[in-house]
Design a protein around this motif. Structure first.
Motif, PDB file in Angstrom:
ATOM      1  N   THR A   1       0.845  -1.198   0.000  1.00 13.97           N
ATOM      2  CA  THR A   1       0.000   0.000   0.000  1.00 13.97           C
ATOM      3  C   THR A   1       0.877   1.243   0.000  1.00 13.97           C
ATOM      4  OG1 THR A   1      -1.739  -1.171   1.192  1.00 13.97           O
ATOM      5  CG2 THR A   1      -1.793   1.238   1.285  1.00 13.97           C
ATOM      6  N   MET A   2       1.909   1.227   0.853  1.00  9.71           N
ATOM      7  CA  MET A   2       2.787   2.402   0.939  1.00  9.71           C
ATOM      8  C   MET A   2       3.545   2.624  -0.365  1.00  9.71           C
ATOM      9  SD  MET A   2       1.917   3.625   3.734  1.00  9.71           S
ATOM     10  CE  MET A   2       2.938   5.068   3.452  1.00  9.71           C
ATOM     11  N   ALA A   3       3.933   1.520  -1.029  1.00  5.41           N
ATOM     12  CA  ALA A   3       4.648   1.658  -2.304  1.00  5.41           C
ATOM     13  C   ALA A   3       3.766   2.387  -3.312  1.00  5.41           C
ATOM     14  CB  ALA A   3       5.057   0.285  -2.834  1.00  5.41           C
ATOM     15  N   ASP A   4       2.471   2.038  -3.355  1.00  6.53           N
ATOM     16  CA  ASP A   4       1.545   2.704  -4.285  1.00  6.53           C
ATOM     17  C   ASP A   4       1.432   4.191  -3.958  1.00  6.53           C
ATOM     18  OD1 ASP A   4       1.085   0.307  -5.495  1.00  6.53           O
ATOM     19  OD2 ASP A   4      -0.841  -0.078  -4.491  1.00  6.53           O
ATOM     20  N   VAL A   5       1.291   4.500  -2.666  1.00  2.00           N
ATOM     21  CA  VAL A   5       1.133   5.896  -2.234  1.00  2.00           C
ATOM     22  C   VAL A   5       2.362   6.713  -2.651  1.00  2.00           C
ATOM     23  CG1 VAL A   5       1.086   7.395  -0.181  1.00  2.00           C
ATOM     24  CG2 VAL A   5      -0.406   5.379  -0.286  1.00  2.00           C
ATOM     25  N   VAL A   6       3.531   6.168  -2.370  1.00  2.00           N
ATOM     26  CA  VAL A   6       4.772   6.915  -2.626  1.00  2.00           C
ATOM     27  C   VAL A   6       5.071   7.002  -4.124  1.00  2.00           C
ATOM     28  CG1 VAL A   6       7.274   6.785  -2.328  1.00  2.00           C
ATOM     29  CG2 VAL A   6       5.770   6.523  -0.365  1.00  2.00           C
ATOM     30  N   ARG A   7       4.847   5.899  -4.833  1.00  2.00           N
ATOM     31  CA  ARG A   7       5.127   5.903  -6.274  1.00  2.00           C
ATOM     32  C   ARG A   7       4.294   6.992  -6.964  1.00  2.00           C
ATOM     33  NH1 ARG A   7       4.571   0.674  -7.182  1.00  2.00           N
ATOM     34  NH2 ARG A   7       6.741   0.050  -7.143  1.00  2.00           N
ATOM     35  N   GLU A   8       3.027   7.051  -6.592  1.00  2.00           N
ATOM     36  CA  GLU A   8       2.133   8.037  -7.214  1.00  2.00           C
ATOM     37  C   GLU A   8       2.572   9.463  -6.861  1.00  2.00           C
ATOM     38  OE1 GLU A   8      -2.028   7.355  -6.478  1.00  2.00           O
ATOM     39  OE2 GLU A   8      -2.517   9.442  -7.021  1.00  2.00           O
ATOM     40  N   ARG A   9       2.897   9.680  -5.589  1.00  2.17           N
ATOM     41  CA  ARG A   9       3.275  11.039  -5.160  1.00  2.17           C
ATOM     42  C   ARG A   9       4.588  11.486  -5.811  1.00  2.17           C
ATOM     43  NH1 ARG A   9       4.060  15.331  -4.987  1.00  2.17           N
ATOM     44  NH2 ARG A   9       4.021  16.897  -3.332  1.00  2.17           N
ATOM     45  N   MET A  10       5.525  10.558  -5.944  1.00  2.27           N
ATOM     46  CA  MET A  10       6.829  10.938  -6.500  1.00  2.27           C
ATOM     47  C   MET A  10       6.784  11.138  -8.008  1.00  2.27           C
ATOM     48  SD  MET A  10       9.657   9.291  -3.988  1.00  2.27           S
ATOM     49  CE  MET A  10      10.084   8.157  -5.226  1.00  2.27           C
ATOM     50  N   ALA A  11       5.698  10.666  -8.641  1.00  2.00           N
ATOM     51  CA  ALA A  11       5.553  10.862 -10.083  1.00  2.00           C
ATOM     52  C   ALA A  11       4.996  12.252 -10.403  1.00  2.00           C
ATOM     53  CB  ALA A  11       4.630   9.789 -10.663  1.00  2.00           C
TER      54      ALA A  11
ATOM     55  N   THR B   1      10.638   0.562   6.653  1.00  2.47           N
ATOM     56  CA  THR B   1      11.077  -0.844   6.768  1.00  2.47           C
ATOM     57  C   THR B   1      12.163  -1.056   5.718  1.00  2.47           C
ATOM     58  OG1 THR B   1       9.533  -1.681   5.098  1.00  2.47           O
ATOM     59  CG2 THR B   1       8.716  -1.590   7.366  1.00  2.47           C
ATOM     60  N   LEU B   2      12.952  -2.129   5.897  1.00  2.00           N
ATOM     61  CA  LEU B   2      13.982  -2.422   4.897  1.00  2.00           C
ATOM     62  C   LEU B   2      13.347  -2.699   3.539  1.00  2.00           C
ATOM     63  CD1 LEU B   2      16.458  -4.563   7.017  1.00  2.00           C
ATOM     64  CD2 LEU B   2      16.960  -2.349   5.935  1.00  2.00           C
ATOM     65  N   ALA B   3      12.181  -3.348   3.535  1.00  2.00           N
ATOM     66  CA  ALA B   3      11.500  -3.610   2.261  1.00  2.00           C
ATOM     67  C   ALA B   3      11.122  -2.293   1.580  1.00  2.00           C
ATOM     68  CB  ALA B   3      10.253  -4.459   2.488  1.00  2.00           C
ATOM     69  N   GLN B   4      10.683  -1.314   2.366  1.00  2.00           N
ATOM     70  CA  GLN B   4      10.346  -0.003   1.784  1.00  2.00           C
ATOM     71  C   GLN B   4      11.598   0.694   1.258  1.00  2.00           C
ATOM     72  OE1 GLN B   4       8.007   2.340   4.533  1.00  2.00           O
ATOM     73  NE2 GLN B   4       6.396   0.791   4.680  1.00  2.00           N
ATOM     74  N   ALA B   5      12.724   0.525   1.957  1.00  2.00           N
ATOM     75  CA  ALA B   5      13.968   1.140   1.473  1.00  2.00           C
ATOM     76  C   ALA B   5      14.351   0.538   0.123  1.00  2.00           C
ATOM     77  CB  ALA B   5      15.087   0.943   2.492  1.00  2.00           C
ATOM     78  N   ALA B   6      14.161  -0.774  -0.011  1.00  2.00           N
ATOM     79  CA  ALA B   6      14.466  -1.436  -1.287  1.00  2.00           C
ATOM     80  C   ALA B   6      13.524  -0.929  -2.377  1.00  2.00           C
ATOM     81  CB  ALA B   6      14.346  -2.950  -1.134  1.00  2.00           C
ATOM     82  N   THR B   7      12.241  -0.777  -2.041  1.00  2.99           N
ATOM     83  CA  THR B   7      11.271  -0.262  -3.013  1.00  2.99           C
ATOM     84  C   THR B   7      11.650   1.141  -3.460  1.00  2.99           C
ATOM     85  OG1 THR B   7       9.501  -1.582  -2.063  1.00  2.99           O
ATOM     86  CG2 THR B   7       8.829   0.333  -3.354  1.00  2.99           C
ATOM     87  N   LEU B   8      12.065   1.964  -2.506  1.00  2.94           N
ATOM     88  CA  LEU B   8      12.444   3.338  -2.850  1.00  2.94           C
ATOM     89  C   LEU B   8      13.632   3.339  -3.817  1.00  2.94           C
ATOM     90  CD1 LEU B   8      12.089   6.378  -2.476  1.00  2.94           C
ATOM     91  CD2 LEU B   8      13.529   6.225  -0.420  1.00  2.94           C
ATOM     92  N   GLN B   9      14.626   2.471  -3.553  1.00  4.89           N
ATOM     93  CA  GLN B   9      15.777   2.384  -4.478  1.00  4.89           C
ATOM     94  C   GLN B   9      15.288   2.012  -5.877  1.00  4.89           C
ATOM     95  OE1 GLN B   9      18.226   3.624  -2.635  1.00  4.89           O
ATOM     96  NE2 GLN B   9      19.543   1.940  -1.947  1.00  4.89           N
ATOM     97  N   GLU B  10      14.319   1.070  -5.928  1.00  5.29           N
ATOM     98  CA  GLU B  10      13.787   0.619  -7.216  1.00  5.29           C
ATOM     99  C   GLU B  10      13.076   1.744  -7.949  1.00  5.29           C
ATOM    100  OE1 GLU B  10      12.499  -3.658  -5.825  1.00  5.29           O
ATOM    101  OE2 GLU B  10      10.950  -2.710  -7.101  1.00  5.29           O
ATOM    102  N   ILE B  11      12.217   2.463  -7.221  1.00  5.30           N
ATOM    103  CA  ILE B  11      11.452   3.550  -7.848  1.00  5.30           C
ATOM    104  C   ILE B  11      12.424   4.586  -8.407  1.00  5.30           C
ATOM    105  CG2 ILE B  11       9.831   5.459  -7.472  1.00  5.30           C
ATOM    106  CD1 ILE B  11       8.527   3.802  -5.239  1.00  5.30           C
TER     107      ILE B  11
END
Ligand code: ADP
Length: 194
Positions: free
Chosen positions: A72-82, A98-108
């Motif tokens: 859910t957080m990945a969707d929120v952040v991806r949309e906002r950062m676009a 979370t570490l998973a969120q840090a990895a997602t942020l690197q990916e985005i």
């Protein structure tokens, strides 16, 4: 003080426990840099207030002091950062947690050919945190919920300090000072970033 220029957008993460002053400092820093402050906590609280589908989904989780799930957080952040205004950089407050969120942020960011310039950790003694948050009187700020959020912070978010330190991105700032002195310390810590 670092300056945002079109060629080198500034992407900064503020890291710190509940009550560390991240939200306040994110606003001050973002204004100084001319980039948006992106607060996931505020975005979720707005969603709850608007009773949007996102708000209905996260309401109980937030009230219990737990973390909203990473997808859910990945969707929120991806949309906002676009959004347009985030292309010149941003100050992230409350994400990743979370570490998973840090990895997602690197990916985005990596997918867009971008990267973080710095992660600022705001340190405040534990006793001071509880007092500060209790003085704030938000719906998710009862003493039990604060203690739960602090526990979640130590367990899930603190590992990010080592994660970013290993990547050479971490800057430590003493958050147990006046608002003005903390923002000055943050600016000093960012000299040379980017
Ligand atoms: P604080 O800085 O006081 O910890 P925030 O305003 O950042 O509070 O967040 C409030 C609540 O919103 C959190 O306790 C959590 O339930 C939810 N939340 C905010 N950001 C995230 C995130 N990145 N991942 C999961 N949950 C989040």
């Amino acid at each position: 003080m670092v300056a945002a220029s079109p060629s080198s957008a500034l992407r900064i993460v503020l890291l710190g426990p509940p009550g560390s002053g991240k939200g306040t400092q994110a606003e001050i820093l973002a204004q100084g840099l001319g980039v948006p402050a992106i607060s996931t906590g505020q975005m979720l609280r707005d969603a709850v207030a608007a009773a949007s589908p996102l708000g209905l989904k996260v309401n109980e989780i937030m009230a219990a002091g737990e973390l909203v799930d990473d997808e859910t957080m990945a969707d929120v952040v991806r949309e906002r950062m676009a959004a347009d205004d985030a292309q010149k950089g941003f100050v992230l407050d409350g994400y990743p947690r979370t570490l998973a969120q840090a990895a997602t942020l690197q990916e985005i960011l990596g997918g867009a050919g971008q990267r973080l310039e710095a992660v600022v950790q705001i340190d405040v003694p534990e006793g001071e945190l509880v007092n500060r948050v209790l003085g704030r009187q938000r719906a998710d700020d009862t003493e039990d919920v604060i203690r739960q959020r602090l526990a979640v912070y130590h367990e899930q978010t603190e590992p990010l300090v080592a994660f970013y330190r290993e990547r050479g991105l971490l800057r430590d700032v003493d958050g147990h000072q006046s608002i003005e002195d903390v923002s000055k310390s943050i600016r000093d810590a960012l000299v040379g970033a980017g």
